[in-house]
Design an enzyme around this catalytic site. Structure first.
Site, PDB file in Angstrom:
ATOM      1  N   ARG A  37       5.942 -13.939  -6.352  1.00  0.00           N
ATOM      2  CA  ARG A  37       5.051 -13.880  -7.554  1.00  0.00           C
ATOM      3  C   ARG A  37       5.392 -14.593  -8.682  1.00  0.00           C
ATOM      4  NH1 ARG A  37       4.179  -7.269  -6.543  1.00  0.00           N
ATOM      5  NH2 ARG A  37       2.373  -7.732  -5.099  1.00  0.00           N
ATOM      6  N   LYS A 199      -4.192   3.899   7.986  1.00  0.00           N
ATOM      7  CA  LYS A 199      -5.327   5.076   7.838  1.00  0.00           C
ATOM      8  C   LYS A 199      -6.749   4.481   7.442  1.00  0.00           C
ATOM      9  CE  LYS A 199      -2.493   8.778   6.348  1.00  0.00           C
ATOM     10  NZ  LYS A 199      -1.927   9.580   5.415  1.00  0.00           N
ATOM     11  N   GLY A 355      -1.451  -7.143   0.582  1.00  0.00           N
ATOM     12  CA  GLY A 355      -0.561  -6.117   1.191  1.00  0.00           C
ATOM     13  C   GLY A 355       0.118  -6.526   2.314  1.00  0.00           C
ATOM     14  N   GLY A 378      -5.160  -3.989  -3.207  1.00  0.00           N
ATOM     15  CA  GLY A 378      -6.188  -2.985  -3.734  1.00  0.00           C
ATOM     16  C   GLY A 378      -7.203  -3.881  -4.322  1.00  0.00           C
TER      17      GLY A 378
END
Ligand code: AMP
Length: 400
Positions: A37, A199, A355, A378
């Protein structure tokens, strides 16, 4: 993109307050274990310095929940950044207050200052106006290069922009909006989306909004078993979201109505227990043993998914196909990564939505062989859902 960027701005002699994402992993000795990052922010920092600006950097790190946690200090980042930039990086002991204000007052072009963790103040996540104003007072121009935080209206991503006259996108932010924007606004067809991960919950909105846009939706990962069960099959001890069975049925129904191909795996690798060395077999999804769990997609599904991906002109991928952290169940995820590379080589725009899928493509060293790997999990999902990200909306519009 209709937002102004640092490329077209005159920043000579300006103090540029820049929101970056330095949320890096630290070990117990406060050493940085992965500086990806920090490296990702270098093009923007270099560009600002070349334009004759003084650069004030701000970021969050971890979840200190509004209290000072020495273990989450950004100080180690200042040192690493200095060695990557090859110039001195000053470090401020806080992100607001008189001392910090004084440090920024006489900054000269070429100077770099990193502020302490924004989240040591609860006002950051609360988007407190007075706190945002204190941040804004530190610079002349604001730049946001932290796409991964743009889906949250925090003081450093949204509030601060109200007190600045010029709010610009950094180079990383620009690239994110450009590639993700293409997938949202003007995708070249055929358009395939691949969704995996643990999920369905958390991805429901993206599944339904993608069904509007894509031609093909491939479902893998832990969530596939809820879809398989919803088709009336046995899934053994696999991950199941009982309360999402009806939703899975509705999604399959919706896909039919909209004439979209929603592809659920035809075979799967099952294991007796949730560990790498457990007994494992490849079975058809119609034959899953009642005492085993599904941990990856099978070879026929890999071939099927790869064909769809290779035939596409736009591909978006979010979420691993199996428990890729265990090498024996990583094949499906790695095969999808390879198929994306092949599609890219044939001219497709391929985007990986942050992610775990970003981690997977990094693991196989193929990150630079796809069009874009998003830095925000996200944020990229919300962007793909078609939502407006507050940190992007707050940037200054480009004049036509
Ligand atoms: P998410 O954060 O929802 O994208 O989920 C990512 C996680 O899903 C990874 O840690 C994977 O190990 C996990 N995962 C993928 N496939 C399965 C599966 N079949 N069973 C359990 N976990 C899975």
């Amino acid at each position: 993109m209709n937002k102004r960027t640092i490329t077209d701005a005159d920043l000579q002699g300006k103090r540029v307050l820049t929101r970056v994402d330095f949320n890096v992993p630290l070990n117990q000795q406060q050493e940085i274990t992965d500086d990806t990052r920090i490296r990702a922010s270098l093009p923007t920092i270099h560009a600002l310095l070349e334009k004759g600006a003084a650069v004030i950097l701000m970021s969050h790190l971890g979840r200190p929940k509004g209290t000072v946690q020495p273990s989450m200090s950004l100080r180690p980042v200042a040192d690493r950044l200095a060695s990557l930039l090859g110039r001195a990086v000053a470090f401020a002991p806080d992100c607001v207050g008189d001392e910090v204000r004084a440090m920024t007052e006489n900054m000269q072009p070429g100077a770099v200052l990193l502020l302490e963790n924004l989240r040591f103040h609860a006002e950051e996540e609360a988007n407190d106006p007075a706190f945002a104003q204190q941040l804004a007072a530190l610079g002349d121009v604001y730049v946001n290069d932290a796409f991964g935080s743009a889906h949250r209206a925090h003081a450093s991503t949204e509030g601060v922009t109200h007190s600045m006259t010029l709010n610009l996108a950094g180079l990383l932010m620009e690239k994110e909006i450009d590639y993700l924007g293409r997938a949202v606004a003007a995708p070249v067809h055929p358009y395939t989306a691949i969704l995996g991960g643990a999920k369905i919950s958390g991805k429901i909105d993206v599944i339904t909004s993608l069904l509007d846009k894509v031609d093909v939706l491939l479902i893998g990962g832990g969530m596939m078993y809820t879809f398989i069960k919803a088709q009336g099959m046995e899934i053994g001890t696999s991950l199941l979201e009982e309360d999402k069975l009806e939703l899975a049925r509705q999604i399959m129904e919706l896909a039919m109505q909209r004439n979209k191909q929603l592809v659920v795996p035809v075979d799967t690798v099952v294991g007796r227990e949730f560990n790498n060395d457990t007994e494992r077999h490849t079975v058809r999804v119609t034959d899953m043993p009642s005492d085993m769990m599904g941990l990856d997609i099978g070879p026929e599904t890999i071939a099927l998914f790869s064909r769809h991906i290779r035939e596409s002109k736009t591909v978006v991928w979010n979420g691993p196909m199996g428990v890729f952290e265990m090498p024996n169940f990583a094949k499906g995820t790695m095969a999808v990564a390879n198929a994306l590379v092949e599609a890219t080589d044939s001219g497709a725009v391929t985007v990986i939505g942050g992610g775990d899928s970003a981690a997977a493509i990094n693991q196989v060293g193929l990150a630079d062989r796809v069009s874009h790997v998003s830095t925000g999990g996200g944020a990229s999902l919300e962007f793909l859902e078609g939502k407006t990200l507050p940190g992007v909306a707050a940037l200054t519009d480009r004049m036509e």
